[in-house]
Enzyme design. Sequence first.
Site, PDB file in Angstrom:
ATOM      1  N   GLY A 186     -12.839   2.077   6.647  1.00 53.83           N
ATOM      2  CA  GLY A 186     -14.037   2.909   6.686  1.00 53.83           C
ATOM      3  C   GLY A 186     -15.068   2.451   7.705  1.00 53.83           C
TER       4      GLY A 186
ATOM      5  CE1 TYR B 112      -3.920   7.630  11.386  1.00 54.12           C
ATOM      6  CE2 TYR B 112      -2.245   8.657  10.033  1.00 54.12           C
ATOM      7  CZ  TYR B 112      -2.851   7.521  10.535  1.00 54.12           C
ATOM      8  OH  TYR B 112      -2.385   6.288  10.174  1.00 54.12           O
TER       9      TYR B 112
ATOM     10  N   GLY C 182      -9.493   1.357  12.296  1.00 56.32           N
ATOM     11  CA  GLY C 182      -8.252   2.095  12.512  1.00 56.32           C
ATOM     12  C   GLY C 182      -8.379   3.073  13.666  1.00 56.32           C
TER      13      GLY C 182
ATOM     14  N   GLY D 142     -14.237   2.227  11.039  1.00 53.18           N
ATOM     15  CA  GLY D 142     -13.819   2.706  12.352  1.00 53.18           C
ATOM     16  C   GLY D 142     -12.801   1.824  13.052  1.00 53.18           C
TER      17      GLY D 142
ATOM     18  CD  GLU E  12       8.088   1.396  12.650  1.00 51.21           C
ATOM     19  OE1 GLU E  12       8.589   1.242  11.520  1.00 51.21           O
ATOM     20  OE2 GLU E  12       8.407   2.349  13.392  1.00 51.21           O
TER      21      GLU E  12
ATOM     22  CG  ASN F 237      -2.066   7.208   3.684  1.00 52.54           C
ATOM     23  OD1 ASN F 237      -3.238   7.224   3.326  1.00 52.54           O
ATOM     24  ND2 ASN F 237      -1.550   6.232   4.415  1.00 52.54           N
TER      25      ASN F 237
ATOM     26  CE1 TYR G  81      -3.584   2.661   0.666  1.00 50.01           C
ATOM     27  CE2 TYR G  81      -2.103   3.421   2.396  1.00 50.01           C
ATOM     28  CZ  TYR G  81      -3.209   3.622   1.586  1.00 50.01           C
ATOM     29  OH  TYR G  81      -3.921   4.789   1.700  1.00 50.01           O
ATOM     30  CD  GLU G  82       3.210   2.746   4.691  1.00 47.04           C
ATOM     31  OE1 GLU G  82       4.391   2.341   4.866  1.00 47.04           O
ATOM     32  OE2 GLU G  82       2.528   3.228   5.609  1.00 47.04           O
TER      33      GLU G  82
END
Length: 163
Positions: free
Chosen positions: A97, A135, A101, A99, A87, A128, A25-26
């Site tokens: 989506g 956040y 995370g 909730g 980390e 991102n 993903y990153e």
Amino acid sequence: MLNIRPATPADVPQILTFIRELALYEREPDAVFATEADLLRDGFGPIPRFTCVMADLSSETATETVGFALYFTSYSTWLGHHGIRLEDLYVTPIHRGKGIGKALLAHLARIAVDQGCPRLEWDVLTWNTPAIRVYEAIGATTQTEWRIMRLSGEALTNLAATA
């Protein structure tokens, strides 16, 4: 129903799978060199270097592990106290989506508050934007005056040789 629980050694294969999915993903799919043995040693060995929690989502028929958060302690000399350094935080794409995370972050925030930690910190890639929106919505702020410096590979070895 969502349950966030401490990881166990039996979770190591799933943790490594999540780490690889996060690297993909990153946009760094070839950057993961960690092995199950590394995670067992450093997360569950005699001197744990990190802590990990797993997010399990249960239905009437099954329970599925859908995410994780891996963290360690940091220390602020200015505040005179340890903090929590996140980390990795990952939720499988199909369950984003919902909730999960945010629930993982709230779980870490509870740990930080219970331990008297004055801060919970993590990094986020500048591109991102979905994560950044989450956040910011929970009250996190971007530290713009500080930059991450990294010494690795040959540069690390060369500097060590001068000691």
